[in-house]
Every structure is written in structure tokens, then in C-alpha cells.
Design a protein around this motif. Structure first.
Motif, PDB file in Angstrom:
ATOM      1  N   ALA A 133       0.841  -1.199   0.000  1.00  0.00           N
ATOM      2  CA  ALA A 133       0.000   0.000   0.000  1.00  0.00           C
ATOM      3  C   ALA A 133       0.874   1.246   0.000  1.00  0.00           C
ATOM      4  O   ALA A 133       2.006   1.226   0.483  1.00  0.00           O
ATOM      5  N   PHE A 166      -6.591  -1.461  -1.784  1.00  0.00           N
ATOM      6  CA  PHE A 166      -5.290  -2.091  -2.026  1.00  0.00           C
ATOM      7  C   PHE A 166      -5.331  -3.615  -2.149  1.00  0.00           C
ATOM      8  O   PHE A 166      -4.283  -4.237  -2.302  1.00  0.00           O
ATOM      9  N   ILE A 167      -6.529  -4.212  -2.075  1.00  0.00           N
ATOM     10  CA  ILE A 167      -6.620  -5.657  -2.286  1.00  0.00           C
ATOM     11  C   ILE A 167      -6.085  -5.995  -3.681  1.00  0.00           C
ATOM     12  O   ILE A 167      -6.488  -5.363  -4.658  1.00  0.00           O
ATOM     13  N   PRO A 168      -5.174  -6.962  -3.807  1.00  0.00           N
ATOM     14  CA  PRO A 168      -4.586  -7.283  -5.122  1.00  0.00           C
ATOM     15  C   PRO A 168      -5.639  -7.632  -6.166  1.00  0.00           C
ATOM     16  O   PRO A 168      -6.695  -8.211  -5.859  1.00  0.00           O
ATOM     17  N   THR A 170      -7.617  -5.772  -7.756  1.00  0.00           N
ATOM     18  CA  THR A 170      -8.780  -4.895  -7.856  1.00  0.00           C
ATOM     19  C   THR A 170      -8.412  -3.702  -8.752  1.00  0.00           C
ATOM     20  O   THR A 170      -7.230  -3.391  -8.923  1.00  0.00           O
ATOM     21  N   HIS A 173      -5.938  -0.950  -7.042  1.00  0.00           N
ATOM     22  CA  HIS A 173      -4.886  -1.332  -6.101  1.00  0.00           C
ATOM     23  C   HIS A 173      -3.503  -0.852  -6.526  1.00  0.00           C
ATOM     24  O   HIS A 173      -2.623  -0.657  -5.698  1.00  0.00           O
ATOM     25  N   ASP A 174      -3.310  -0.649  -7.828  1.00  0.00           N
ATOM     26  CA  ASP A 174      -1.988  -0.293  -8.339  1.00  0.00           C
ATOM     27  C   ASP A 174      -1.846   1.224  -8.394  1.00  0.00           C
ATOM     28  O   ASP A 174      -2.404   1.883  -9.258  1.00  0.00           O
ATOM     29  N   GLU A 226       4.938  -5.010   0.404  1.00  0.00           N
ATOM     30  CA  GLU A 226       4.271  -6.236  -0.022  1.00  0.00           C
ATOM     31  C   GLU A 226       5.102  -7.464   0.315  1.00  0.00           C
ATOM     32  O   GLU A 226       4.553  -8.542   0.574  1.00  0.00           O
TER      33      GLU A 226
END
Length: 286
Positions: A133, A166-168, A170, A173-174, A226
Motif C-alpha cells: 500500500a 489495495f486488495i490485489p 482490484t 490497487h496499483d 508487499e
């Protein structure tokens, strides 16, 4: 020599002291602006050229002196281009003075506790799950040009919102989240990377982007790694790594309560009481 010193002090005026003090403060602030940036090395090179110019004058090296003087005449324009980021930082520093702008702490004080707690809870949750994040908290320097690169949110800060962003895999998130006061302005924002060559190699793109945005503004950036889940912050181009909950809370307080130590103490007391209330509620539910 004693007579020269006597004459100097006899003719010394208060305005001279004020003048010297102002110049010393300006030099000190300029040093702080260029310290640990690429401009630091350029400044050393500039001073070296000045020394060579003086030596060429003393040693009667006329050709060398002529060459350096002409380089200086042309180089003034080049210096403005090369030092553009540092000049911008300097002007922004002047613009951030209290005389020109208001503090982020102008919004209602009852929002401090909730906003800081939501950000801390989100970072701790993301850290436990090792979800990367990057959160940028806007202060006095506007970040509209960065907000324009992302997706508008304009939602109240909450841990659930930040975690879901920030859930991968989604859509948002990036990139970085930009927060101002108690609102999430935008998500999936692109940040400028730092030009600092002394950044440790183990730091990835998130950390370099956090350093980049804090070099060009007075924002505070919060990073969750991460790979390790470690929480870090970046401020004024300096990164602080491996923060615990209390240290992170202190960093956020420096944004929302930058001056009042009494308000900070009151906030900590209220936050502690809220944690105790939650523990009591959990025990009652059990």
C-alpha cells in the motif's frame, strides 16, 4: 591589528548584526534544501569552479580565467534549468509559511481521532496480510496534478475503504491513495520517482515513489511493504522504516496536530480510552 578591531567594533551597528543573521539563515535554509539531493553535488562543483577562478586570477592564468568566466555567463541559464526542482521546492517552502496558508489542522478537531485511527487500523491490517500500500497525506502543498492521474473517490477515510482499495487484482490497487483532511481524494494515482541515487537497492518502486512525492511537496507518505509487511513513512525526502503502531500514530499526529502538544496528549488519551472500550465490548461479547 588591535586598532582595526577597535575601529570595527566602534563603527558596528545593529543593522549589521541583523544583516549578517538574515544572510546566515538564508544560507542555512538553502543548505537544508539541497542536502542529500543531486543539487548537493552540483553545488560542490559550483564552489569548486569559484575556487579555480580565484586561483587563476592569483596565478595569472588568463586563458583559464577567461574560459571559466564565459562558462559562468552562459551557465546562469543552465543553472536555472538544472536546479529547477530545487528552486520549486524553495518557492513552495516559502509559500507554506503560516503567513500565506492555513494548516491541515483547521478542520474540526473531533475528526482527528477517527481519521488517524482509521489510517492506522488499515495499515496494520494490510501489514499483517502483507498487502502492499501507498498512502499520501496532503498538507499545505496542493497535489492536484497527482490527483488528476488517478480515479476520484472523494469519500470519508475509513479502514475498510483503504483496505479494499489495495486488495490485489482490484481496479484501484496499483498506485497511491491521496488523502486530504478526512477525505480520500483519489486512488490509483501515479507518483514521481525520486532522483536520489543513495536510496538502498532493496527499496522498491513504492518506496521510491513515496520519496519522490515528499521531495516535491510537504506531504507525508505511508508505505506498507508487499514483501515483508513492514510499515514505513517518507517525509521531506527522508524515509523511516519498520514503524510500529505507536510510531505510526505519532507520524500521523505530526500531520493533523503539528503544533499543539496539549491536543496531542488529549488525542492519545482519547485513543487509549477508545481501545479500552473496544476491549471491554469484546470481553462482554465473549
Amino acid at each position: 591589528m588591535f586598532e582595526q578591531f577597535s575601529d570595527l567594533f566602534a563603527n558596528f551597528k545593529l543593522s549589521y548584526l541583523v544583516d549578517i543573521t538574515i544572510i546566515a539563515l538564508i544560507i542555512y535554509q538553502l543548505y537544508k534544501l539541497v542536502k542529500q539531493t543531486r543539487a548537493e553535488q552540483l553545488t560542490k562543483g559550483f564552489l569548486a569552479l569559484l575556487i579555480v577562478t580565484k586561483l587563476s586570477e592569483v596565478l595569472h592564468l588568463y586563458t583559464l580565467r577567461w574560459l571559466i568566466e564565459n562558462l559562468f555567463n552562459v551557465g546562469l541559464i543552465a543553472l536555472v534549468v538544472v536546479f529547477q526542482p530545487e528552486l520549486r521546492r524553495g518557492l513552495e517552502y516559502i509559500g507554506r509559511m503560516k503567513f500565506f496558508s492555513k494548516s491541515i489542522s483547521d478542520f474540526k478537531k473531533e475528526n482527528f481521532s477517527r481519521t488517524v485511527n482509521e489510517i492506522v487500523d488499515a495499515c496494520l491490517s494490510l501489514s499483517r496480510q502483507k498487502i502492499g500500500a501507498l498512502i499520501v497525506i496532503e498538507r499545505k502543498t496542493g497535489l492536484n496534478e497527482i490527483v488528476d492521474t488517478g480515479t476520484d473517490i472523494d469519500g470519508l477515510v475509513s479502514s475498510d475503504l483503504l483496505i479494499n482499495i489495495f486488495i490485489p487484482n482490484t481496479p484501484l490497487h496499483d498506485g497511491a491513495v491521496v488523502i486530504k483532511s478526512d477525505k480520500v481524494r483519489a486512488a490509483a494515482c501515479f507518483l514521481p520517482l525520486t532522483d536520489n541515487q543513495n536510496v538502498p537497492r532493496e527499496l522498491g518502486t513504492r518506496h521510491r515513489a513515496a520519496l519522490g512525492v515528499t521531495e516535491m511537496s510537504d506531504a507525508l507518505a505511508v508505505i506498507v511493504s508487499e514483501e515483508t509487511g513492514a510499515i514505513s513513512t517518507a517525509e521531506e525526502g527522508v524515509i523511516s522504516r519498520y514503524l510500529d503502531e505507536n510510531t505510526l500514530r505519532e507520524k500521523l499526529l505530526s500531520v493533523y496536530l503539528p503544533e499543539s502538544s496539549e491536543d496531542k496528549a488529549l488525542f492519545k488519551w482519547r485513543a487509549k480510552d477508545e481501545d479500552q472500550d473496544e476491549e471491554v465490548q469484546d470481553q462482554e461479547q465473549e
